[in-house]
Design a protein around this motif. Sequence first.
Motif, short mmCIF file in Angstrom:
data_model
loop_
_atom_site.label_atom_id
_atom_site.label_comp_id
_atom_site.label_asym_id
_atom_site.label_seq_id
_atom_site.Cartn_x
_atom_site.Cartn_y
_atom_site.Cartn_z
N TRP A 149 0.81 -1.21 0.00
CA TRP A 149 0.00 0.00 0.00
C TRP A 149 0.85 1.27 0.00
CZ3 TRP A 149 -5.10 -0.66 -0.74
CH2 TRP A 149 -5.66 -1.89 -0.39
N LEU A 150 1.82 1.34 0.88
CA LEU A 150 2.56 2.58 1.08
C LEU A 150 3.80 2.66 0.20
CD1 LEU A 150 2.33 2.80 4.97
CD2 LEU A 150 0.75 3.66 3.23
N GLN A 151 4.12 1.59 -0.53
CA GLN A 151 5.27 1.60 -1.44
C GLN A 151 4.85 1.62 -2.90
OE1 GLN A 151 5.21 -0.85 1.24
NE2 GLN A 151 6.26 0.74 2.42
N ASP A 152 3.57 1.60 -3.17
CA ASP A 152 3.05 1.56 -4.53
C ASP A 152 2.50 2.95 -4.88
OD1 ASP A 152 1.51 1.17 -6.89
OD2 ASP A 152 1.35 -0.96 -6.41
N THR A 153 2.93 3.50 -6.03
CA THR A 153 2.48 4.84 -6.42
C THR A 153 0.97 4.90 -6.69
OG1 THR A 153 3.06 4.34 -8.72
CG2 THR A 153 4.72 5.46 -7.39
N ALA A 154 0.37 3.76 -6.98
CA ALA A 154 -1.07 3.74 -7.26
C ALA A 154 -1.90 3.66 -6.00
CB ALA A 154 -1.42 2.57 -8.19
N TRP A 155 -1.35 3.12 -4.90
CA TRP A 155 -2.14 2.86 -3.70
C TRP A 155 -1.81 3.78 -2.53
CZ3 TRP A 155 -6.37 0.27 -4.07
CH2 TRP A 155 -6.50 -0.75 -5.03
#
Length: 301
Positions: free
Chosen positions: A161-167
């Motif tokens: 969640w916190l490492q993905d640019t989409a999420w």
Amino acid sequence: MSSDLSDRKPANARSHLLDNETIAAWVFLSPALILLGVFVLYPIAYLGYLSFTTGSFTRAGVRWVGLRNYWRLLVSPDFWQVLGNTAYFTIATVIPSVVIPLGLAVLLDRSFALRGLLRAAYFIPSITSLVAAGLGFRWLFQTDGVVNDWLGAIGIAPIAWLQDTAWAMPVLILLSIWKQLGFNLVVFLAGLQTIPVSRYEAAELDGADARQKFWYVTLPGLRPTIVFAVVTTAIFTLRSFEQVYVITGGGPLNSTNLLVYYVYDQAFAQFDFGYAAAAATVLLAVTLILVYWQLRSGEET
């Protein structure tokens, strides 16, 4: 005779300005005016001045550069990305933060058991520290956090969640909606009390059902309240800092960097105070436009 009257008018005007009631009014207003000038007007004026300089901790280091800082904003890809992030974050937060509390307020306005308890429960996020809430959301949405444990229990692969640019941005949006929901709920409940019951009775006599009463009675009656909720929520999102600082730090890849965090980073990490002041001036201008729109809407109603 006419000259005597003309001489008396200025004297009467001066005496009116210096009568006891006027002097007393200025005496009582002066503490508030002094505080307003020192803590609001002067900082705003100094911010505008600083945006035209290099900026420094000391006056000796300040150098006038004119519009250079604003030109740097215009040609900076990072600034335009931050503006896009802020616009996305604001729109995606404001719409649910107004629609959801509006529906809940209509439901809670009716008399039923536990209504008071539900009102208090919905308001709890508004009095919760945003830093504490941010830490809680970071714990929930970390890779090995509770949310991914729930997803794994139903056969869904874990999401970064916190490492993905989409999420990463949706997590911040979810926290902001949760934080603002209770305040807007109370605002809409107060607005519903201002709608005369006679309007609903007249709608019932005309054969209106619940949907028609909501559309033709409740919404028009809540128009000033909706405008107020939209503006206050937009200002809340525009000044969002704690969510970014605590949860993502502007990452990953600058995808959650919002305007206030960008100003903070430029001022206190890069020590580019003039450039940061120019970015803050842009934020101030957007906020003033929103406030002006709210005031104009209030006058029209």
